[in-house]
Design a protein around this motif. Structure first.
Motif, PDB file in Angstrom:
ATOM      1  N   VAL A 143      10.591  -3.430 -15.466  1.00 37.96           N
ATOM      2  CA  VAL A 143       8.814  -3.568 -15.200  1.00 37.96           C
ATOM      3  C   VAL A 143       8.356  -3.858 -13.631  1.00 37.96           C
ATOM      4  CG1 VAL A 143       6.815  -3.498 -15.746  1.00 37.96           C
ATOM      5  CG2 VAL A 143       8.908  -3.438 -17.291  1.00 37.96           C
ATOM      6  N   PRO A 144       8.198  -3.362 -12.305  1.00 34.86           N
ATOM      7  CA  PRO A 144       7.658  -4.006 -11.239  1.00 34.86           C
ATOM      8  C   PRO A 144       6.557  -4.398 -11.152  1.00 34.86           C
ATOM      9  CG  PRO A 144       8.029  -1.545 -11.258  1.00 34.86           C
ATOM     10  CD  PRO A 144       8.130  -1.866 -12.657  1.00 34.86           C
ATOM     11  N   ALA A 145       6.864  -5.230 -10.758  1.00 41.16           N
ATOM     12  CA  ALA A 145       5.787  -6.367 -10.907  1.00 41.16           C
ATOM     13  C   ALA A 145       4.811  -6.110  -9.310  1.00 41.16           C
ATOM     14  CB  ALA A 145       6.383  -8.307 -10.341  1.00 41.16           C
ATOM     15  N   PHE A 160       2.049   1.736  -2.922  1.00 39.18           N
ATOM     16  CA  PHE A 160       2.805   2.490  -4.205  1.00 39.18           C
ATOM     17  C   PHE A 160       4.463   0.854  -3.643  1.00 39.18           C
ATOM     18  CE2 PHE A 160       4.904   4.485   0.063  1.00 39.18           C
ATOM     19  CZ  PHE A 160       5.758   4.261  -0.017  1.00 39.18           C
ATOM     20  N   HIS A 161       4.863   0.687  -4.870  1.00 40.27           N
ATOM     21  CA  HIS A 161       6.143  -0.346  -5.301  1.00 40.27           C
ATOM     22  C   HIS A 161       7.152   0.597  -4.919  1.00 40.27           C
ATOM     23  CE1 HIS A 161       8.217  -3.307  -7.160  1.00 40.27           C
ATOM     24  NE2 HIS A 161       7.580  -4.170  -7.437  1.00 40.27           N
ATOM     25  N   SER A 162       8.134  -0.284  -4.492  1.00 37.54           N
ATOM     26  CA  SER A 162       9.636   0.077  -3.826  1.00 37.54           C
ATOM     27  C   SER A 162      10.053   0.604  -5.047  1.00 37.54           C
ATOM     28  CB  SER A 162      10.317  -0.823  -3.381  1.00 37.54           C
ATOM     29  OG  SER A 162      10.736  -1.762  -4.310  1.00 37.54           O
ATOM     30  N   MET A 340       4.827  -2.262  -2.129  1.00 35.99           N
ATOM     31  CA  MET A 340       5.051  -3.957  -1.985  1.00 35.99           C
ATOM     32  C   MET A 340       6.449  -3.852  -2.815  1.00 35.99           C
ATOM     33  SD  MET A 340       1.970  -4.560  -2.626  1.00 35.99           S
ATOM     34  CE  MET A 340       0.072  -4.454  -3.208  1.00 35.99           C
ATOM     35  N   ALA A 341       7.009  -4.443  -1.769  1.00 36.41           N
ATOM     36  CA  ALA A 341       8.569  -5.160  -2.243  1.00 36.41           C
ATOM     37  C   ALA A 341       8.693  -6.354  -3.327  1.00 36.41           C
ATOM     38  CB  ALA A 341       9.106  -5.107  -0.981  1.00 36.41           C
TER      39      ALA A 341
END
Length: 500
Positions: A143-145, A160-162, A340-341
């Motif tokens: 689950v991406p943070a 966007f998230h990586s 977002m990394a």
């Protein structure tokens, strides 16, 4: 034990390395009533989701694979994401797992019924399924943070998230802000930086980055692997010994750290000297002990940071505007793209599933002081339920696949115990879990993860004790072989066995 045909019915949530490996072994052991619930449209877990440029494994390919299904034709020492995903697809086909998988099926909740000894699973679509044995193979990194940056909703560009890479968004000529500088950023920044008009990396804390000794395998090596399988097994063994005998002691024992840390630190500093800008180099030197955070590997990350269009900002991001990000020093950094990394929500071992055990106790409530499980797999009050890659089963050096195979063997033994028609359920004893966890946390106190002076995803708030220390709910404070020994045999006396 007298077996009951088809029993137990087994539900596995997730089809990454852990879920697939378990399903393969259960099928091989003769368990036929088996369903793998996968919310995505394909197998692969983290290797299906993370498709960012440069995504690859940072453990050598020969060790980052199942021991029962070696791949003789890995293209590189550190396999890229598409190749690892292809390997998992191959395993699912070869061992007949696909016919047991329900794709596009997310489990929203799981409730244990003590009268029947079964788990009632409810999907996001409202369907109900029942299983005698439930295994959560969701993993720690699923689950991406996403940080709650004030004003981000007003940002006029693309965000966007990586782990949810937007491949339809062309980054050429863009002004890019990368929030974070962990394992993902180290891989994708060198791929996107050359084509960017401007790229700013927002670094919360420097990382130790060692040289990545990667290379493409020649055709001769592949041919020899095919003809002489022992050659590949020896290569796998050599990598295993390197991690177990050299790197792991540096992380878990103070004496080992003193002996080896200076050498590894020197190698990392050699990599750092590829940065020509002295002031930038100073910003990239960590102030904590090597190994406290995950040691990253890259041969081109520092070179990418040295490009004229790339900047590294060490002031924290405090808010977003329509045109960029503002840091704590008051500066606004223009951007038309924010990536977002920022890693994953590492406490969410079963997310997004809600799990309720005996007396309808919620797993989140049981873990209010921090996640814990016996051998990283069993939680008291949650019968016939096991986790894979659960609390304190991450390894700081080595391959998590080795840990997963240890868990697979243990869970298969549990499934065999539940074949007995007289057994209603098995529940790990509270005292067994308490004793295991107390000893585990004492051992962790001496490791670099707890005593190295950094803030890492290994540590969780809650359950740290009166001194305010945070709890390490992620790492195993020993060797991979040590974990294999602990999990080789399921001891029935560790469990409260309830008969029908």
């Amino acid at each position: 034990m007298t077996g009951m045909p088809g029993r137990p019915s087994i539900a596995i949530v997730g089809s990454g390395f852990s879920g697939l490996g378990l399903a393969i072994r259960l099928i091989g052991a003769g368990f036929t009533d088996l369903t793998v619930f996968e919310r995505g449209g394909d197998v692969g877990g983290v290797w299906r989701e993370n498709t960012y440029p440069g995504a690859a494994c940072d453990a050598p390919s020969h060790l980052y694979s199942y021991s029962f299904e070696l791949k003789p034709d890995w293209s590189r020492r550190f396999a890229p994401q598409p190749e690892i995903l292809g390997y998992l697809r191959h395993c699912a086909r070869k061992y007949g797992v696909l016919e047991h998988i329900r794709f596009g099926c997310e489990i929203a909740s799981a409730d244990f019924d003590p009268e029947t000894g079964q788990w009632n699973l409810r999907t996001a679509g409202g369907e109900v399924h029942r299983a005698d044995l439930l295994v959560a193979a969701c993993g720690q990194l699923s689950v991406p943070a996403v940080p709650g940056i004030p004003g981000l909703g007003d940002f006029a560009g693309t965000v966007f998230h990586s782990a949810r890479w937007d491949h339809g968004h062309d980054l050429t000529g863009r002004t890019i802000a990368v929030v974070g500088n962990g394992a993902s950023a180290v891989q994708f920044v060198p791929r996107i930086a050359p084509g960017a008009a401007k790229l700013t990396v927002f670094q919360r804390e420097p990382q130790w980055v060692g040289w990545k000794w990667d290379r493409r395998y020649p055709r001769l090596r592949t041919a020899l692997n095919r003809r002489i399988p022992l050659l590949q097994r020896l290569s796998r063994l050599a990598v295993f010994v390197w991690f177990e005998a050299l790197l792991n002691p540096m992380l878990i024992a103070p004496r080992g750290r003193r002996v080896l840390s200076a050498h590894i630190r020197a190698l990392c500093r050699t990599t750092l000297w590829s940065v020509k800008d002295r002031r930038l180099r100073e910003r990239l030197v960590p102030g904590y002990e090597l190994g406290c955070k995950r040691v990253l590997v890259s041969s081109d990350y520092y070179r990418a940071l040295d490009l004229p269009q790339v900047d590294v900002v060490t002031s924290a991001v405090v808010r977003a505007t329509p045109d960029g990000l503002v840091t704590a020093d008051g500066r606004e950094h223009p951007a038309d793209t924010v990536i977002m990394a920022t890693g994953f929500r590492t406490r969410d071992f079963v997310a997004p599933m809600r799990v309720r055990g005996l007396t309808e106790r919620d797993l989140d409530e049981a873990w209010r002081d921090g996640p814990r499980a016996y051998l990283g797999m069993a939680v008291a009050g949650f019968p016939n339920f096991f986790l894979m890659y659960g609390p304190n089963t991450n390894v700081g050096s080595g391959s998590v696949v080795h840990m997963l195979e240890s868990q697979i063997s243990y869970i298969v033994q549990a499934a065999r115990a539940l074949r007995d028609p007289g057994v209603l359920y098995m529940d790990v004893r509270e005292g067994v879990l308490d004793g295991f966890d107390a000893a585990l946390q004492r051992r962790l106190d001496g490791t670099v993860w707890n005593a190295g002076g950094c803030d890492s995803w290994y540590l969780h708030s809650g359950g740290g004790g009166a001194d305010g220390r945070r709890r390490n709910a992620s790492n195993w404070p020993g060797s991979m072989l040590g974990y294999r020994r602990r999990t080789r045999t399921l001891d029935p006396s560790d469990y409260r066995i309830v008969m029908r």
